[in-house]
Design an enzyme around this catalytic site. Structure first.
Site, short mmCIF file in Angstrom:
data_model
loop_
_atom_site.label_atom_id
_atom_site.label_comp_id
_atom_site.label_asym_id
_atom_site.label_seq_id
_atom_site.Cartn_x
_atom_site.Cartn_y
_atom_site.Cartn_z
N GLU A 37 43.00 12.60 -9.18
CA GLU A 37 44.25 11.91 -8.83
C GLU A 37 43.65 10.89 -7.61
OE1 GLU A 37 48.37 14.50 -9.28
OE2 GLU A 37 47.45 14.13 -7.15
N CYS A 38 44.16 9.70 -7.83
CA CYS A 38 43.65 8.75 -6.64
C CYS A 38 42.46 8.69 -6.18
CB CYS A 38 44.86 8.76 -5.81
SG CYS A 38 45.13 7.38 -4.70
N GLY A 39 42.16 9.21 -5.00
CA GLY A 39 40.64 9.38 -4.66
C GLY A 39 39.84 9.99 -5.58
#
Length: 445
Positions: free
Chosen positions: A332-334
């Site tokens: 997720e994201c990072g």
């Protein structure tokens, strides 16, 4: 179970909500109360400060992402074995989407639905008696939202206290104290908000000083008296089950360190309640997912600040690649950024990442992406079956240098219904995107 709750809110972001919430939690805990907290809206950072004081999960509650049953379930979880729940609001009290009413993602939705009184914190720097009309306007804006009291923040002098307190009382509201302006009161910030609680070596000392400040400058007895019982709402087990993201595996390897820390507390709580085991490991310490795990989850965080260290963590990179050959990996994201080919840091230097997906990202070419999102999965993944709808958000400054040619993970729609196109990528057992999931939306709210 009946929970006593009080919401801390403000007219805007940066008005002092987190400072006041932390001060109240610490001061009431010092008095021997069993305190708990929950944050409205998508946010990882403030709940981590709550957890550091309360020793409980840092939880979130949201009226757009979550159906009422799930909101009630989370409020009850926050109130379990507690004397007081402080609900810290996001943004301004009435800020959110334009509709639908009661599900705008606004803190006022939560206050109205559960009858939670609001303690309004007003930043009075540069103001005198004008704070009275502001407070009165907030108190009269929504018939189902009760402004029970006001705390004045960043007050300059005893004279300033008298002027602003008098204006609040003239507006017919209870003034519960004034936090005096002083150097060193605020926590440092970075591009996604406050610097994380885990990164503060002097966090305990800062919390204790805020408790001292609350005891000296606030009427804590009056604040405590404002909290009202919140009657338990019936929770439909079936609806709640459909609204909660199922555990992606039985034993879940979860990246956890300064680069990966944005795992929502309610997900960890529900996964454990469902019988899953979370097994942490640190990519920054060059650790690998435990071989006994059947799935790996890379949460968001700040990999852009640690790109060089992650690129040098060869044991982690090779271990993640090995793990992904036989078991699912989701980012997720990072975490999604680390699954790509490379990550360009703020200085423009490119660092090789795991290469498990084809995209490349950059923190040098910053562009704010922020808002509610609904994602419809294009294929079966650890997030759910194809066609499943998930609700959550995006919040990042990174941009995509090269999208690659992986199959998209999902189709995104903004909170206001605007189609945003495909997002993320999937290849073999690996998937990821910038989208953070909070809840499922396969049942009508």
């Amino acid at each position: 179970m009946t929970v006593r709750a009080l919401m801390v809110s403000a007219p805007r972001s940066g008005g002092g909500k987190t400072t006041l919430t932390v001060a109240l939690l610490a001061a009431f805990k010092r008095r021997g109360l069993r305190v708990s907290a929950i944050k409205t809206g998508p946010d990882y950072i403030d709940p981590a400060f709550h957890a550091a004081i309360t020793g409980r999960y840092g939880l979130n509650i949201d009226s757009w992402c979550m159906p009422p049953d799930l909101q009630a379930c989370l409020l009850q979880a926050a109130g379990h074995d507690a004397d007081l729940v402080i609900v810290e609001s996001a943004m301004g009290l009435f800020d959110g989407l334009t509709g639908p009413e009661g599900a705008r993602g606004s803190p006022s939705d939560i206050a109205a639905r559960f009858g939670i009184p609001v303690l309004l914190v007003l930043d009075v720097s540069g103001q005198g008696q004008s704070v009275g009309p502001i407070a009165k306007g907030f108190a009269s804006w929504h018939p189902d939202v009760t402004i029970a009291g006001v705390v004045l923040n960043r007050v300059a002098s005893p004279r300033h206290v008298r002027l602003t307190t008098g204006a609040i009382e003239a507006a017919g509201l209870a003034a519960c104290g004034a936090l005096m302006r002083q150097a060193g009161q605020s926590l440092p910030e970075r591009h996604l908000g406050l610097v994380q609680a885990r990164e503060h070596g002097a966090l305990t000392d800062w919390i204790e000083k805020l408790a001292d400040k609350a005891e000296q400058e606030l009427d804590l007895d009056s604040v405590l008296a404002l909290a009202a019982p919140v009657a338990a709402m019936p929770v439909t087990a079936e609806l709640t089950r459909h609204a909660v993201l199922s555990p992606p595996g039985q034993r879940i390897a979860v990246a956890e360190d300064d680069a990966f820390s944005f795992l929502y507390g309610h997900l960890a709580m529900f996964w454990r309640q469902a019988g899953a085991e979370l097994v942490p490991f640190s990519p920054l310490a060059d650790e690998v997912p435990d071989e006994s795990c059947d799935v790996c989850w890379l949460p968001g965080g700040y990999p852009e600040l640690h790109a060089g260290g992650l690129a040098q963590a060869r044991h982690f990179i090779s271990g993640l690649q090995h793990f992904s050959r036989t078991r699912p990996v989701h980012g997720e994201c990072g975490g999604y950024m680390v699954l790509g080919q490379c990550l360009e840091d703020a200085e423009g230097k490119k660092h090789a990442m795991s290469g498990l997906l084809a995209h490349s990202t950059s923190f040098a070419r910053r562009k704010l992406n922020l808002g509610y999102r609904e994602a419809t999965l294009r294929a079966d993944t650890v997030l759910g079956k194809a066609g499943s709808r998930l609700r959550g958000h995006e919040f990042h400054y990174a941009s995509v240098l090269d999208a690659g040619e992986d199959a998209p993970l999902a189709d995104l729609v903004a909170g206001d219904g605007t189609p945003l196109g495909a997002c993320g990528g999937r290849r073999g057992l690996v998937s990821g995107s910038f989208f953070h999931v909070l809840a499922c939306n396969d049942t009508a709210f």
